[in-house]
Motif scaffolding. Structure first.
Motif, PDB file in Angstrom:
ATOM      1  N   LEU A  16      -0.789  -1.371  13.927  1.00  0.00           N
ATOM      2  CA  LEU A  16       0.117  -1.456  15.081  1.00  0.00           C
ATOM      3  C   LEU A  16       0.005  -0.213  15.945  1.00  0.00           C
ATOM      4  N   GLY A  43       9.915  -0.969   8.229  1.00  0.00           N
ATOM      5  CA  GLY A  43      11.077  -0.590   7.428  1.00  0.00           C
ATOM      6  C   GLY A  43      12.312  -1.394   7.775  1.00  0.00           C
ATOM      7  N   ARG A  44      12.121  -2.476   8.526  1.00  0.00           N
ATOM      8  CA  ARG A  44      13.244  -3.337   8.920  1.00  0.00           C
ATOM      9  C   ARG A  44      12.851  -4.786   8.718  1.00  0.00           C
ATOM     10  N   LYS A  76       3.208  -1.170   8.477  1.00  0.00           N
ATOM     11  CA  LYS A  76       4.414  -0.668   7.795  1.00  0.00           C
ATOM     12  C   LYS A  76       5.630  -1.084   8.611  1.00  0.00           C
ATOM     13  N   SER A 115     -11.019   5.302   0.879  1.00  0.00           N
ATOM     14  CA  SER A 115     -10.347   5.259   2.170  1.00  0.00           C
ATOM     15  C   SER A 115     -10.951   6.338   3.062  1.00  0.00           C
ATOM     16  N   ASP A 167       0.831  -1.201   0.000  1.00  0.00           N
ATOM     17  CA  ASP A 167       0.000   0.000   0.000  1.00  0.00           C
ATOM     18  C   ASP A 167       0.870   1.256   0.000  1.00  0.00           C
ATOM     19  N   GLN A 189     -10.400   1.615   3.024  1.00  0.00           N
ATOM     20  CA  GLN A 189      -9.231   1.541   3.907  1.00  0.00           C
ATOM     21  C   GLN A 189      -9.423   2.512   5.073  1.00  0.00           C
ATOM     22  N   HIS A 198      11.311  -6.678  11.633  1.00  0.00           N
ATOM     23  CA  HIS A 198       9.904  -6.356  11.891  1.00  0.00           C
ATOM     24  C   HIS A 198       8.991  -7.056  10.893  1.00  0.00           C
TER      25      HIS A 198
HETATM   26  P1  NDP Z   1       1.568   1.064  11.730  1.00  0.00           P
HETATM   27  O1  NDP Z   1       0.535   0.868  12.757  1.00  0.00           O
HETATM   28  O2  NDP Z   1       1.707   0.072  10.648  1.00  0.00           O
HETATM   29  O3  NDP Z   1       2.955   1.239  12.488  1.00  0.00           O
HETATM   30  C1  NDP Z   1       4.162   1.459  11.818  1.00  0.00           C
HETATM   31  C2  NDP Z   1       5.258   1.555  12.858  1.00  0.00           C
HETATM   32  O4  NDP Z   1       5.400   0.292  13.537  1.00  0.00           O
HETATM   33  C3  NDP Z   1       6.623   1.867  12.281  1.00  0.00           C
HETATM   34  O5  NDP Z   1       7.257   2.766  13.157  1.00  0.00           O
HETATM   35  C4  NDP Z   1       7.361   0.532  12.293  1.00  0.00           C
HETATM   36  O6  NDP Z   1       8.737   0.682  12.483  1.00  0.00           O
HETATM   37  C5  NDP Z   1       6.760  -0.130  13.487  1.00  0.00           C
HETATM   38  N1  NDP Z   1       6.764  -1.603  13.395  1.00  0.00           N
HETATM   39  C6  NDP Z   1       6.336  -2.351  12.348  1.00  0.00           C
HETATM   40  N2  NDP Z   1       6.434  -3.657  12.633  1.00  0.00           N
HETATM   41  C7  NDP Z   1       6.933  -3.736  13.888  1.00  0.00           C
HETATM   42  C8  NDP Z   1       7.272  -4.808  14.729  1.00  0.00           C
HETATM   43  N3  NDP Z   1       7.082  -6.067  14.347  1.00  0.00           N
HETATM   44  N4  NDP Z   1       7.787  -4.529  15.970  1.00  0.00           N
HETATM   45  C9  NDP Z   1       7.971  -3.253  16.377  1.00  0.00           C
HETATM   46  N5  NDP Z   1       7.659  -2.195  15.610  1.00  0.00           N
HETATM   47  C10 NDP Z   1       7.144  -2.428  14.377  1.00  0.00           C
HETATM   48  O7  NDP Z   1       1.333   2.540  11.160  1.00  0.00           O
HETATM   49  P2  NDP Z   1       1.204   3.216   9.753  1.00  0.00           P
HETATM   50  O8  NDP Z   1       0.708   4.583  10.003  1.00  0.00           O
HETATM   51  O9  NDP Z   1       2.447   3.109   8.955  1.00  0.00           O
HETATM   52  O10 NDP Z   1       0.031   2.425   9.018  1.00  0.00           O
HETATM   53  C11 NDP Z   1       0.291   1.342   8.138  1.00  0.00           C
HETATM   54  C12 NDP Z   1       0.100   1.745   6.681  1.00  0.00           C
HETATM   55  O11 NDP Z   1      -1.254   2.131   6.443  1.00  0.00           O
HETATM   56  C13 NDP Z   1       0.894   2.992   6.239  1.00  0.00           C
HETATM   57  O12 NDP Z   1       2.265   2.746   6.080  1.00  0.00           O
HETATM   58  C14 NDP Z   1       0.145   3.369   4.991  1.00  0.00           C
HETATM   59  O13 NDP Z   1       0.517   2.548   3.906  1.00  0.00           O
HETATM   60  C15 NDP Z   1      -1.311   3.112   5.426  1.00  0.00           C
HETATM   61  N6  NDP Z   1      -1.971   4.311   5.969  1.00  0.00           N
HETATM   62  C16 NDP Z   1      -3.109   4.774   5.319  1.00  0.00           C
HETATM   63  C17 NDP Z   1      -3.757   5.904   5.760  1.00  0.00           C
HETATM   64  C18 NDP Z   1      -4.958   6.401   5.021  1.00  0.00           C
HETATM   65  O14 NDP Z   1      -5.422   7.518   5.293  1.00  0.00           O
HETATM   66  N7  NDP Z   1      -5.505   5.634   4.099  1.00  0.00           N
HETATM   67  C19 NDP Z   1      -3.318   6.637   6.960  1.00  0.00           C
HETATM   68  C20 NDP Z   1      -2.183   6.031   7.618  1.00  0.00           C
HETATM   69  C21 NDP Z   1      -1.557   4.907   7.136  1.00  0.00           C
HETATM   70  P3  NDP Z   1       9.855   0.366  11.359  1.00  0.00           P
HETATM   71  O15 NDP Z   1       9.422   1.086  10.134  1.00  0.00           O
HETATM   72  O16 NDP Z   1      11.092   0.864  11.976  1.00  0.00           O
HETATM   73  O17 NDP Z   1       9.872  -1.112  11.127  1.00  0.00           O
END
Ligand code: NDP
Length: 298
Positions: free
Chosen positions: A210, A258-259, A256, A156, A64, A179, A262
């Motif tokens: 998360l 980035g590692r 999301k 969304s 996404d 979404q 994770h």
């Molecule tokens: P998330 O709830 O997915 O959280 C992302 C965070 O969690 C990052 O800091 C990531 O760190 C961390 N993380 C991921 N996996 C783990 C793990 N296993 N253990 C510990 N930490 C972890 O938040 P998002 O806001 O990114 O939402 C997900 C996706 O939804 C977005 O990336 C986007 O694509 C979509 N989105 C859509 C919206 C809309 O309006 N339609 C609004 C917001 C998001 P790290 O990167 O360091 O791994």
């Protein structure tokens, strides 16, 4: 990330075991990958690319992104990750509300396609509802479909009334997903939106599964019930949140990460089978809504 082929296959099997079905019959794994903030820090880009690629190998096919994320930077990172595997992914991007009319939707889409280095999207979403009449956006989406630039479209951040209105306009019934923000600490959509969507066979894509950062996440992660249930499955609290978010088979979560470590943890969440007792414990700690709540939005 050192994983044996056997381990990879076992995780992928679990991921593929949990699915949602789109209204057109397409079956997708319930766990995908988000990309918000990818590309913001160039020193992290290689890790982000590798994380997305590992996710793809583990079966987290739904990726996404959005034109809004870093003004296209997340789409560019996604393109690099998919350089040799575009066909394996189910690629989703989003158009800003201000671009969702006759004048700009096609050029916005073409710009996304160019940044993503592909000639089609599997799914194109209206990021949130803005000033352009829904009918006009639907007509443009259908034109893009007819040209083969997108396979399907959705929305969304639509609440129940928006979804109802959409379903009543010409062509609106083709909407493939909505979404929305969803996690254990934010269950408002369970009151009327999710039941309505279930009736129409439209799955939800859960963003922020998360709970991202901040206080709310801390409240969730330090909650005794969350800790207890996570410990009983020998998983992290965040893995538990992910497993909880996809428990119904009607929700596709897009964490999301980035590692690679994770991504691996997130993919493993597909293998967590929550019992009725676990769900009860979590319901007591974070009750389902008893009345309509305003849609939670980031
Ligand atoms: P998330 O709830 O997915 O959280 C992302 C965070 O969690 C990052 O800091 C990531 O760190 C961390 N993380 C991921 N996996 C783990 C793990 N296993 N253990 C510990 N930490 C972890 O938040 P998002 O806001 O990114 O939402 C997900 C996706 O939804 C977005 O990336 C986007 O694509 C979509 N989105 C859509 C919206 C809309 O309006 N339609 C609004 C917001 C998001 P790290 O990167 O360091 O791994």
């Amino acid at each position: 990330m050192e994983l044996t082929n056997k381990e990879m296959t076992a995780i992928k099997n679990e991921v593929q075991h949990h699915t949602v079905t789109l209204p057109d019959g397409t079956v997708l794994p319930s766990l995908g990958q988000g990309t918000w903030h990818m590309g913001d820090d160039s020193s992290r880009e290689e890790d982000e690319i590798q994380a997305l690629q590992l996710g793809l190998e583990l079966g987290l096919r739904v990726i996404d992104t959005a034109e809004m994320y870093g003004d296209g930077r997340a789409e560019r990172v996604t393109a690099k990750a998919l350089k040799h595997s575009r066909e394996e992914a189910f690629l989703v991007s989003k158009v800003l509300p201000s671009n969702a009319g006759r004048a700009r939707l096609q050029s916005s889409l073409e710009n996304s396609l160019s940044r993503l280095q592909t000639d089609y999207l599997d799914l194109y979403l209206l990021h949130w509802r803005g000033g352009v009449p829904l009918q006009e956006t639907v007509e443009e989406m259908e034109k893009m479909k007819a040209q083969g630039l997108i396979k399907r479209w959705g929305v969304s951040n639509f609440d129940t009334a928006d979804m109802q209105e959409l379903s009543e306009i010409t062509g609106g019934e083709a909407c493939a997903v909505n979404q929305v923000l969803y996690h254990l600490g934010s269950r408002g959509i369970e009151y009327s939106l999710l039941p309505w969507m279930k009736e129409q066979a439209i799955p939800a894509m859960a963003y922020c599964p998360l709970a991202q950062g901040g206080n709310l996440r801390q409240q969730l992660l330090t909650n005794p019930s969350v800790k207890k249930v996570a410990a009983s499955h020998d998983v992290t609290e965040l893995q538990l949140l992910l497993a909880w978010s996809i428990r119904s088979g009607k929700v596709l979560s897009i964490p999301k990460a980035g590692r690679q470590e994770h991504v691996l943890q997130n993919a493993r969440a597909a293998g967590i089978n929550l019992t009725a007792e676990d769900l009860k414990e979590l319901d007591n700690a974070f009750p389902a809504p008893r009345q309509k709540q305003p849609l939670d939005i980031v």
